[in-house]
Design a protein around this motif. Sequence first.
Motif, PDB file in Angstrom:
ATOM      1  N   VAL A   3       1.041  -0.765  -0.075  1.00  0.00           N
ATOM      2  CA  VAL A   3       0.419  -0.025  -0.019  1.00  0.00           C
ATOM      3  C   VAL A   3       0.936   0.795  -0.062  1.00  0.00           C
ATOM      4  N   ILE A   4       0.515   2.359  -0.676  1.00  0.00           N
ATOM      5  CA  ILE A   4       0.875   3.062  -0.761  1.00  0.00           C
ATOM      6  C   ILE A   4       0.261   4.443  -0.569  1.00  0.00           C
ATOM      7  N   GLU A   5       0.768   5.511  -0.064  1.00  0.00           N
ATOM      8  CA  GLU A   5       0.483   6.399   0.982  1.00  0.00           C
ATOM      9  C   GLU A   5       0.785   7.795  -0.020  1.00  0.00           C
ATOM     10  N   LEU A   6      -0.314   8.623   0.306  1.00  0.00           N
ATOM     11  CA  LEU A   6       0.018   9.831  -0.522  1.00  0.00           C
ATOM     12  C   LEU A   6      -0.910  11.746   0.011  1.00  0.00           C
ATOM     13  N   LYS A   7       0.380  12.127   0.274  1.00  0.00           N
ATOM     14  CA  LYS A   7      -0.641  13.553   1.503  1.00  0.00           C
ATOM     15  C   LYS A   7      -0.699  14.388   0.587  1.00  0.00           C
ATOM     16  N   ASN A   8      -1.089  15.660   0.856  1.00  0.00           N
ATOM     17  CA  ASN A   8      -0.172  16.539   1.130  1.00  0.00           C
ATOM     18  C   ASN A   8      -1.007  17.803   2.437  1.00  0.00           C
ATOM     19  N   ASP A   9      -1.586  19.176   1.732  1.00  0.00           N
ATOM     20  CA  ASP A   9      -2.243  20.141   3.360  1.00  0.00           C
ATOM     21  C   ASP A   9      -3.298  20.074   3.183  1.00  0.00           C
ATOM     22  N   LYS A  10      -3.698  19.921   2.003  1.00  0.00           N
ATOM     23  CA  LYS A  10      -5.274  19.193   1.901  1.00  0.00           C
ATOM     24  C   LYS A  10      -6.183  18.298   1.699  1.00  0.00           C
ATOM     25  N   ILE A  11      -5.313  17.187   1.080  1.00  0.00           N
ATOM     26  CA  ILE A  11      -6.164  15.286   1.424  1.00  0.00           C
ATOM     27  C   ILE A  11      -5.124  14.909   1.101  1.00  0.00           C
ATOM     28  N   SER A  12      -5.442  13.035   1.172  1.00  0.00           N
ATOM     29  CA  SER A  12      -4.672  11.974   1.335  1.00  0.00           C
ATOM     30  C   SER A  12      -5.116  11.355   0.644  1.00  0.00           C
ATOM     31  N   ALA A  13      -4.139  10.268  -0.192  1.00  0.00           N
ATOM     32  CA  ALA A  13      -5.323   9.155  -0.772  1.00  0.00           C
ATOM     33  C   ALA A  13      -4.108   7.961  -0.303  1.00  0.00           C
ATOM     34  N   ALA A  14      -4.958   6.835  -0.254  1.00  0.00           N
ATOM     35  CA  ALA A  14      -4.097   5.455  -0.379  1.00  0.00           C
ATOM     36  C   ALA A  14      -4.846   4.499  -1.883  1.00  0.00           C
ATOM     37  N   LEU A  15      -3.285   3.518  -1.959  1.00  0.00           N
ATOM     38  CA  LEU A  15      -3.138   2.480  -3.835  1.00  0.00           C
ATOM     39  C   LEU A  15      -2.562   1.588  -2.896  1.00  0.00           C
ATOM     40  N   LYS A  16      -3.069   0.708  -4.016  1.00  0.00           N
ATOM     41  CA  LYS A  16      -1.880  -1.123  -3.375  1.00  0.00           C
ATOM     42  C   LYS A  16      -2.200  -1.407  -4.766  1.00  0.00           C
ATOM     43  N   THR A  17      -1.053  -1.574  -5.173  1.00  0.00           N
ATOM     44  CA  THR A  17      -0.291  -2.281  -6.102  1.00  0.00           C
ATOM     45  C   THR A  17      -1.136  -3.464  -6.566  1.00  0.00           C
ATOM     46  N   MET A  18      -1.825  -4.556  -5.782  1.00  0.00           N
ATOM     47  CA  MET A  18      -3.011  -5.588  -6.914  1.00  0.00           C
ATOM     48  C   MET A  18      -4.173  -4.390  -7.824  1.00  0.00           C
ATOM     49  N   GLY A  19      -4.099  -4.111  -8.532  1.00  0.00           N
ATOM     50  CA  GLY A  19      -4.738  -3.526 -10.108  1.00  0.00           C
ATOM     51  C   GLY A  19      -4.816  -1.986  -9.388  1.00  0.00           C
ATOM     52  N   ALA A  20      -3.916  -1.654  -8.787  1.00  0.00           N
ATOM     53  CA  ALA A  20      -2.952   0.160  -8.971  1.00  0.00           C
ATOM     54  C   ALA A  20      -4.510   0.728  -8.892  1.00  0.00           C
ATOM     55  N   GLU A  21      -5.119   0.327  -7.459  1.00  0.00           N
ATOM     56  CA  GLU A  21      -6.326   0.794  -6.831  1.00  0.00           C
ATOM     57  C   GLU A  21      -6.386   1.624  -6.345  1.00  0.00           C
ATOM     58  N   LEU A  22      -6.697   1.929  -6.557  1.00  0.00           N
ATOM     59  CA  LEU A  22      -6.871   3.624  -4.696  1.00  0.00           C
ATOM     60  C   LEU A  22      -7.791   3.080  -3.924  1.00  0.00           C
TER      61      LEU A  22
END
Length: 293
Positions: A3-22
């Motif tokens: 699982v890869i997590e993205l973040k800025n000062d407004k929102i965050s998102a997480a993604l998994k390598t299986m299916g490159a799915e949000l």
Amino acid sequence: MSVIELKNDKISAALKTMGAELTSLKDTEGTEYLWQGNPDYWSGQAPVLFPIIGCLRNGTASVSGDKTCSFGRHGIARRKEFTLISSTEDKAVFSLKADEETKKQYPFDFELQMTYELDGQKLKITHTVINHDSIPMPFCVGGHPAFNCPISEGEDFEDYVVEFEYPETADCALLNEDALIDNGNRVPILKDSSTLPVKHEMFYNDALIFDQLKSRKVSLKHKDQEKGICVSFPDFDYLGVWSSANDGPFVALEPWSGTSTCTDEDDVFEHKRGIKTLQPGEETSLSFTIEIL
């Protein structure tokens, strides 16, 4: 799978390598906007659809003259492990390349790269399709993100509306018993209106498939508040709006480049509505954006 997590000062998102799915999309207060995949309703969240949208008649079609492609619904990418190419705090790039297993279903040397990038309150999702083969490669691609509805506790499903960028007069073709699109059997959905009240019974016959929209933005929002999400899809010709037929507490807003096989189409893959074709060595990118309102 990781699982890869993205973040800025407004929102965050997480993604998994299986299916490159949000798998998550939150604001700074921790409110989760993305459907969390309760299998009682639907175990998916935001699968990537490639190289078809929906279904083929009897699951197969001829392609490139003497070849055959064969898929379950929405193709092969959603069930494949992607490779993480790169990631930063606010951007991640995944890649899926053809292998012997995929070539049995889709006989092309393809690469699909999925890029997720945060920008303020927006998440941009880019599908880059590359033809590494020596012959032309036909394909469709699309997204299937589902969002919590209601978003907050104490609200009801029917407190929400789907709001289009412009007033629309649109009817939608129904699916037949084989999940093929019957363009001769259409039902009116909008008449000079930009607002579609959300009701569970809208989805008892599967997705609403919009193929006549002027709008290239659509929101799922509370009818009395500016709370919700907006999906912008300038690169896609079709929009699916869907929820599960067992009254699932979510609504999916799905930008598509094509659709299921239509009842008036033959079984040649290249003849399907919306098919794009890449010449050997070519690539193309199609993007949509999810914005938290």
